[in-house]
Design a protein around this motif. Sequence first.
Motif, PDB file in Angstrom:
ATOM      1  N   ASP A  80       0.727  -1.266   0.032  1.00  0.00           N
ATOM      2  CA  ASP A  80      -0.055   0.000  -0.178  1.00  0.00           C
ATOM      3  C   ASP A  80       0.918   1.306  -0.159  1.00  0.00           C
ATOM      4  O   ASP A  80       0.649   2.203  -0.665  1.00  0.00           O
ATOM      5  N   LEU A 280      -5.353  -0.479   5.308  1.00  0.00           N
ATOM      6  CA  LEU A 280      -4.682  -1.295   3.935  1.00  0.00           C
ATOM      7  C   LEU A 280      -5.774  -1.621   3.278  1.00  0.00           C
ATOM      8  O   LEU A 280      -6.888  -1.926   3.481  1.00  0.00           O
ATOM      9  N   SER A 281      -5.559  -1.524   1.863  1.00  0.00           N
ATOM     10  CA  SER A 281      -6.700  -1.777   0.932  1.00  0.00           C
ATOM     11  C   SER A 281      -7.518  -3.179   0.771  1.00  0.00           C
ATOM     12  O   SER A 281      -8.707  -3.247   0.963  1.00  0.00           O
ATOM     13  N   SER A 298      -3.627   6.358   7.095  1.00  0.00           N
ATOM     14  CA  SER A 298      -3.593   5.582   5.678  1.00  0.00           C
ATOM     15  C   SER A 298      -2.012   5.679   5.489  1.00  0.00           C
ATOM     16  O   SER A 298      -1.541   6.593   5.072  1.00  0.00           O
ATOM     17  N   ARG A 300      -0.998   4.457   2.499  1.00  0.00           N
ATOM     18  CA  ARG A 300      -0.962   4.968   1.167  1.00  0.00           C
ATOM     19  C   ARG A 300      -0.787   6.295   1.196  1.00  0.00           C
ATOM     20  O   ARG A 300       0.011   6.890   0.317  1.00  0.00           O
TER      21      ARG A 300
END
Lengths: 345, 345
Positions: A80, A280-281, A298, A300
């Motif tokens: 990510d 996390l996605s 996040s 990301r």
Amino acid sequence: MNLKELSSLLGLSQTTVSRALNGYPEVSEKTRARVVQAAQAHAYSPNTRAQGLATGHSKCIGHVISVSDSAEMVNPIFGDFMAGAGETYSAHGYDMMVTRVGTQDEADTYRSLKARGAVDGIVVHAPRRNDARLALLDKIGLPYVVHGRSTGIKTPYSWLDVNNTRAFSEATSYLASLGHSRIALINGQETMDFAIRRRSGYESSLRFAGLSIDSALMSTGEMTEAYGYTQANAMLELDQPPTAFLAASIICAAGIRRALDERGLRVGQDVSIATFDDCLSYFGNGGDQPVFTAWQSSVRAAGATLAQMLIDRIRAPHAPHITTLWEAEFVLGASTGSAPGTSKD
Amino acid sequence: MNLKELSSLLGLSQTTVSRALNGYPEVSEKTRARVVQAAQAHAYSPNTRAQGLATGHSKCIGHVISVSDSAEMVNPIFGDFMAGAGETYSAHGYDMMVTRVGTQDEADTYRSLKARGAVDGIVVHAPRRNDARLALLDKIGLPYVVHGRSTGIKTPYSWLDVNNTRAFSEATSYLASLGHSRIALINGQETMDFAIRRRSGYESSLRFAGLSIDSALMSTGEMTEAYGYTQANAMLELDQPPTAFLAASIICAAGIRRALDERGLRVGQDVSIATFDDCLSYFGNGGDQPVFTAWQSSVRAAGATLAQMLIDRIRAPHAPHITTLWEAEFVLGASTGSAPGTSKD
DNA sequence: ACGGCATTCCAAAGCGCTTTGACAAGTGTG
DNA sequence: CACACTTGTCAAAGCGCTTTGGAATGCCGT
């Protein structure tokens, strides 16, 4: 198709074509348009290596995954993070290079990356306390930004971190306020700086709440699902088992939940779980009713931001260092509730 | 420190130093030793870009993560794959470049990678049925290997795949043999070739067992934990709910388990779960008593092997293509048992 | 008509390496 | 001792680009 071919095709010199494509003002807009169009038509992209040789920049950022050879673990967080960073990189025409290396060879890897001119800068992952890598990178002159911080390092450096101390302090206080007095910490590896901070946040809130600090309720390890499961099970076997768990990652938390489920303990009623969540996605904790009560940030987004910081740093290597501290966001989920025996339940 | 400096320091020509370091036979062992030692002493590594320019090879392998812009998902599998591949790369002096790209820009990315000479070859991830990328790569002349296969592509190409059809066929038969007649398939995205194969293995075994194929028991989607949870919940609400689930990934399986736990259904007794397991480092399913009954195949090992295949291919671009089919390994876990009402239970 | 000044373009050098073709020095042979 | 070979070394060209320092062109005012 290379510069020479393209320019002779256009009846121009290489210089002019190069300048036209790189946006220099010395070329008239008319010829620039002609050049740009021809370049597009012939799918010309300048050779990265030649460009790099001539300019001295590789337009490439390095990421080093150091894999402790015993465990061979790859944290899913990394994926990510790279997705976020990659977005920024490609927007700025940078490539991303990933090097996998055993921890003991890490220094050599950095040195080689620099000596070979393979990258213009790197992102330092998972900093440890007094992390020797920072001094090394300063010494060899490789620009870097740190994802996290390294306690003990005196010289300034650029970093972006989540306020781990605060998040874990808040989480602990929150659990204490629900009446929990036996709160377990399932921490990451305490060789990592962030894990140390998390523990200190946890301990300070325990003290503040007048609760005892019990090393039997603290564990440290690689944040896998199995780790969460094993540790939770072990602690639930104690004479005075915890009534709440504080996990370092949603993956650990999943392991803890499994242990509870298996024992027929109801999550959020018999035993509470709070966790840090990297968003996390593949492990969403969002939606109308989040599964876990969590402090989230996040990874990301951190990747995207750090990438930008690094690019800026490469452009202006002597600019003052930028440091960014993000606060984790609280999300109330179904995994926490008052301690059993407290008030209504 | 560069070649010129090093060679003048040694009182030798650049040619000799270069040949000495690259193991050419025309240089005496005595001077070679001298050169190697000096290179080490001065931490000399040849400049990657210059070397690449001169040789025409970048000694770099590309990996393209295509991120569907809506979802922005990064499969954790990717991390483990890269760890495996990275090991092979570094053993052979290759670098690894990762490019994150929106799916619609993927073709341009490959073209650019080739035109810029940024990589010597690439690994194609998550092939779709009749994947157009393969023809594109053939056309632009960028060597590649495929992780998986692409049904419908007639021209030969190099690939490594797990026998997904067989694994899911076996798994379905296994569940049927336990007396399950309502077996749900929580599949990955059926735009992916592997997911299509998995479904076909599942369906053929259902037919063989004389069970009906019920589209209400099949779902397709990104293999997240939440997806497994949501789908399982929905299916358990059916008039004739499934008594067994077959999951495409251990992460989905975790979501399914959560749904069962939440409903007070005992995993392996009331409802069974079997799953495919990529042996992700953060989601171990090993140990004395595996959590899930699974068909497993290490994606890390696949990464390492594919990397080797690609390197070989780059060295000998016209060698016959190599295709490798791995069989998934069966592991009996605690998540499966006879269907309720069947024999003893 | 001519010098001055932008404007627009170019030839050539250079980035750090590999590799070709040539050349001394050393070795063996008749 | 001359000859052909091998051995060990080198100068220089070239990879594809950027960039420096000119040079040609066109336009202005005087």
